[in-house]
Design a protein around this motif. Structure first.
Motif, PDB file in Angstrom:
ATOM      1  N   GLN A 290       6.187  10.272  -4.761  1.00 14.53           N
ATOM      2  CA  GLN A 290       4.793   9.990  -5.095  1.00 14.53           C
ATOM      3  C   GLN A 290       4.693   9.262  -6.439  1.00 14.53           C
ATOM      4  O   GLN A 290       3.933   8.310  -6.577  1.00 14.53           O
ATOM      5  CB  GLN A 290       3.974  11.287  -5.138  1.00 14.53           C
ATOM      6  CG  GLN A 290       3.862  12.007  -3.818  1.00 14.53           C
ATOM      7  CD  GLN A 290       3.143  11.191  -2.775  1.00 14.53           C
ATOM      8  OE1 GLN A 290       3.770  10.590  -1.931  1.00 14.53           O
ATOM      9  NE2 GLN A 290       1.847  11.148  -2.844  1.00 14.53           N
ATOM     10  N   THR A 291       5.453   9.718  -7.426  1.00 12.81           N
ATOM     11  CA  THR A 291       5.429   9.102  -8.753  1.00 12.81           C
ATOM     12  C   THR A 291       5.933   7.668  -8.692  1.00 12.81           C
ATOM     13  O   THR A 291       5.321   6.761  -9.263  1.00 12.81           O
ATOM     14  CB  THR A 291       6.280   9.927  -9.742  1.00 12.81           C
ATOM     15  OG1 THR A 291       5.766  11.264  -9.778  1.00 12.81           O
ATOM     16  CG2 THR A 291       6.248   9.331 -11.136  1.00 12.81           C
ATOM     17  N   LEU A 292       7.042   7.453  -8.006  1.00  4.51           N
ATOM     18  CA  LEU A 292       7.579   6.099  -7.863  1.00  4.51           C
ATOM     19  C   LEU A 292       6.610   5.181  -7.129  1.00  4.51           C
ATOM     20  O   LEU A 292       6.402   4.035  -7.533  1.00  4.51           O
ATOM     21  CB  LEU A 292       8.913   6.133  -7.121  1.00  4.51           C
ATOM     22  CG  LEU A 292      10.141   6.505  -7.934  1.00  4.51           C
ATOM     23  CD1 LEU A 292      11.342   6.699  -7.013  1.00  4.51           C
ATOM     24  CD2 LEU A 292      10.431   5.449  -8.981  1.00  4.51           C
ATOM     25  N   ALA A 293       6.030   5.662  -6.053  1.00  5.40           N
ATOM     26  CA  ALA A 293       5.084   4.855  -5.270  1.00  5.40           C
ATOM     27  C   ALA A 293       3.851   4.503  -6.093  1.00  5.40           C
ATOM     28  O   ALA A 293       3.298   3.416  -5.954  1.00  5.40           O
ATOM     29  CB  ALA A 293       4.689   5.588  -4.002  1.00  5.40           C
ATOM     30  N   ALA A 294       3.446   5.405  -6.972  1.00  2.00           N
ATOM     31  CA  ALA A 294       2.258   5.162  -7.798  1.00  2.00           C
ATOM     32  C   ALA A 294       2.512   4.089  -8.850  1.00  2.00           C
ATOM     33  O   ALA A 294       1.602   3.333  -9.202  1.00  2.00           O
ATOM     34  CB  ALA A 294       1.811   6.454  -8.467  1.00  2.00           C
ATOM     35  N   CYS A 295       3.744   3.990  -9.317  1.00  3.53           N
ATOM     36  CA  CYS A 295       4.010   3.036 -10.401  1.00  3.53           C
ATOM     37  C   CYS A 295       4.669   1.747  -9.924  1.00  3.53           C
ATOM     38  O   CYS A 295       4.808   0.808 -10.691  1.00  3.53           O
ATOM     39  CB  CYS A 295       4.839   3.694 -11.500  1.00  3.53           C
ATOM     40  SG  CYS A 295       6.549   4.019 -11.063  1.00  3.53           S
ATOM     41  N   CYS A 296       5.083   1.679  -8.663  1.00  3.80           N
ATOM     42  CA  CYS A 296       5.771   0.483  -8.178  1.00  3.80           C
ATOM     43  C   CYS A 296       5.285   0.140  -6.772  1.00  3.80           C
ATOM     44  O   CYS A 296       5.539   0.885  -5.818  1.00  3.80           O
ATOM     45  CB  CYS A 296       7.279   0.706  -8.179  1.00  3.80           C
ATOM     46  SG  CYS A 296       8.215  -0.708  -7.586  1.00  3.80           S
ATOM     47  N   ALA A 297       4.611  -0.997  -6.652  1.00  4.56           N
ATOM     48  CA  ALA A 297       4.055  -1.404  -5.355  1.00  4.56           C
ATOM     49  C   ALA A 297       5.148  -1.653  -4.322  1.00  4.56           C
ATOM     50  O   ALA A 297       4.933  -1.451  -3.126  1.00  4.56           O
ATOM     51  CB  ALA A 297       3.189  -2.652  -5.525  1.00  4.56           C
ATOM     52  N   VAL A 298       6.339  -2.077  -4.765  1.00  8.23           N
ATOM     53  CA  VAL A 298       7.451  -2.305  -3.832  1.00  8.23           C
ATOM     54  C   VAL A 298       7.889  -0.985  -3.207  1.00  8.23           C
ATOM     55  O   VAL A 298       8.104  -0.900  -2.001  1.00  8.23           O
ATOM     56  CB  VAL A 298       8.637  -3.007  -4.528  1.00  8.23           C
ATOM     57  CG1 VAL A 298       9.842  -3.087  -3.604  1.00  8.23           C
ATOM     58  CG2 VAL A 298       8.236  -4.393  -5.004  1.00  8.23           C
TER      59      VAL A 298
END
Length: 119
Positions: A15-23
Motif C-alpha cells: 500500500q505504501t509503495l503504491a501510494a508513492c509510486c504510480a508504476v
C-alpha cells in the motif's frame, strides 16, 4: 493463490509503495499472468465468458471468474448483462484499460525479441 491479510506488514508495504509510486500502483493492477492474458484476449473486442475461456489456454472457469471480478472491481473490465433467456454476459476493456494497448503491444514485441535471443 495466497491472499495477503490487510493487517500484514506485506500488505502495508504494498500500500505504501503504491501510494508513492504510480508504476508500482499500475503494475499491481495488471500483475499476474491471467490479468494480462485477459487483456490480450479482450484487445480484439467484447467476448462472452466461454469465448474468453477458450482464448486463454490453461485457465480454469473458477480462476477466470475470480480474475474478471477483480478486474471489474478495479475498473479494468466492463461486464454487460443482457436481459435474455438464457442471460448473455459480455466482457470488454474499459476506456482506461484501452490505454494499455500500446504498452501491451510493446511488451509483446519485447517478449518476442527476448524469446528469440534466448534460443
Amino acid at each position: 493463490m495466497t491472499k495477503v491479510k490487510e493487517s500484514s506488514v506485506n500488505f502495508e508495504n504494498k500500500q505504501t509503495l503504491a501510494a508513492c509510486c504510480a508504476v508500482v500502483y499500475a503494475t499491481g493492477l495488471i500483475s499476474g499472468q491471467w490479468t494480462l492474458a485477459i487483456c490480450c484476449a479482450l484487445e480484439k473486442g467484447r467476448l462472452r465468458f466461454g469465448e474468453l475461456k477458450k482464448s486463454i489456454p490453461g485457465i480454469t472457469e473458477r480462476m477466470l471468474t475470480l480474475q474478471l471480478r477483480k478486474m471489474e472491481a478495479n475498473k479494468l473490465v466492463k461486464r454487460t448483462v443482457y436481459a435474455e433467456v438464457p442471460p448473455r454476459v459480455e466482457y470488454e476493456m474499459t476506456d482506461i484499460t484501452r490505454e494499455l494497448d500500446p504498452i501491451i503491444n510493446e511488451l509483446q514485441a519485447w517478449g518476442e525479441r527476448h524469446k528469440a535471443m534466448m534460443k
